[in-house]
Design a protein around this motif. Sequence first.
Motif, PDB file in Angstrom:
ATOM      1  N   GLN A   1       0.472  -0.886   0.304  1.00 53.27           N
ATOM      2  CA  GLN A   1       0.271   0.109  -0.007  1.00 53.27           C
ATOM      3  C   GLN A   1       0.403   1.416  -0.297  1.00 53.27           C
ATOM      4  N   LEU A   2       1.949   1.312   0.473  1.00 57.48           N
ATOM      5  CA  LEU A   2       2.980   2.449   1.032  1.00 57.48           C
ATOM      6  C   LEU A   2       3.469   2.600  -0.905  1.00 57.48           C
TER       7      LEU A   2
ATOM      8  N   SER B   1       2.055   1.657  -3.532  1.00 67.78           N
ATOM      9  CA  SER B   1       1.450   1.970  -4.268  1.00 67.78           C
ATOM     10  C   SER B   1       0.878   3.628  -3.802  1.00 67.78           C
ATOM     11  N   TYR B   2       0.572   4.181  -2.574  1.00 63.14           N
ATOM     12  CA  TYR B   2       1.096   5.392  -2.384  1.00 63.14           C
ATOM     13  C   TYR B   2       1.857   6.697  -3.563  1.00 63.14           C
ATOM     14  N   MET B   3       3.202   5.699  -2.840  1.00 62.39           N
ATOM     15  CA  MET B   3       4.063   6.617  -3.333  1.00 62.39           C
ATOM     16  C   MET B   3       4.789   6.607  -4.608  1.00 62.39           C
ATOM     17  N   GLY B   4       3.764   6.329  -6.032  1.00 68.11           N
ATOM     18  CA  GLY B   4       3.615   6.047  -7.273  1.00 68.11           C
ATOM     19  C   GLY B   4       4.220   4.545  -7.580  1.00 68.11           C
TER      20      GLY B   4
ATOM     21  N   TYR C   1       6.625   1.519   8.844  1.00 62.73           N
ATOM     22  CA  TYR C   1       5.601   2.235   8.616  1.00 62.73           C
ATOM     23  C   TYR C   1       4.458   0.696   9.035  1.00 62.73           C
TER      24      TYR C   1
END
Length: 453
Positions: free
Chosen positions: A379-380, A382-385, A401
């Motif tokens: 998820q992290l 994907s948040y960061m592209g 995290y």
Amino acid sequence: MASVTRENIGLLNDKLTVNLSKEDYYSGFEQSLKKYAKTANIPGFRKGMVPAGLVKKMYGQSVFTDEVLRSVEKELNAYLGKEQLEIFAQPLPLDNDARALDMNNPSDYAFAFEIGLKPAFDLDVTKIKVTRYNVTVTDEMVQEEIERQQVRNGKMTEPEEVTGDDNVLNVKFVESDKDGNPVEGGINKDNSLLVKYFKENFRKKLTGKKKGDFVVLQPSKAFEDKEKEAILADLGLTNEDGDKYFKLEITKVGLVEKSELNEEFFLAAFPNKEIKTEEEFRAEVKKEIEAYYAQQSRNQIHDQIYHHLVDHTTMEFPESFLKRWLQNGGEQPKTAEEAEQDYPTFANQLKWTLVSSKVIQDNKIEVLPDDIRDFAKQQLFSYMGGQLTALGDSQQWVEDYANRMMQDRKFVEDSYHRISTEKMFSLLESQVSAKEEAISAEAFAEKLHHHHH
């Protein structure tokens, strides 16, 4: 001696009666009163020195009621545990009147409850037939995606005037009459639009316009249907308001100069790849599109499996119990009419819950803490592209995290559900019979539109 009797009152619907004698609860009542006497704070008496008679007079009835109900709950739970009954939700009390409990006249009591029993059903996933759609990725699709990337990584310029469909216009919608005179108290809203959002015949009116110029329009005549709906919604209007007049003031004319197809652009589009030539870049874009559609195709298979299991699994429910539970068992009480209206959707969701639980249980599908930890890291990323994947997920701040998310109860519960569902569908996908079928992106999009659940 306490006892529980059981009788059938309908389809998968039983009545449990908890029978208590005075001996089952009275000693507990007396002990609770003594505890109260030791802790009660009553003006004029030191703590622990309140006379027993006064404590009984002041608190006795509520302590008595609590003790009887606690004994009932204890016996009911013990019975359910011993009999290992598979029930829906919680037992619902049946017309039990707690007002009949009298500490001055302790006697035998009977408390009745209604339970809804889960149905037995069979599943045979090997009979499920699905179609695996293989989307054909065309050269046109690759070219469109490349142009999108060129625009995304391009440079915004401010030309003098509108020259074509790719111009970006910063505009102000001012509600007006048909001559462009503002309506007092009317809508006044800024927006940003591409010229190609307008209908083709209207675009000619924009060509040559500069900052400070305006046109008068009606949304229903100036925009295609999809854009019209979005613009009206942004203005706080509905389709019925499409014929209103607006003075559209141009506050800025912009144009994105597309990136050139060079190594700098290739690196911006794919930071983790070493792409040197246009040919390699096109191949990578095609690969990305194919991977996207392969995942969409998998999701569509899962959708087919879901509908087959829900539509073709025969299951009976204790309908009257569930409707009563809908009225009284949720966070918000409902009327009988509301419960009746909500029941079909509720029953469908319940059916899927039972089916998926059975698949997970029968196949011993587990979600381990490491699964949830890995999910947090993904998820992290994907948040960061997705740009961190190449760096690896073992860096300390990534671990920190993941550790932080593992302390978040809601995240853990949601992740558990999502991961177990994904594992279940992956397993079912490997067990069902799949027929391969080539399909165009347009036809596949149409299927997705009609089969979302």
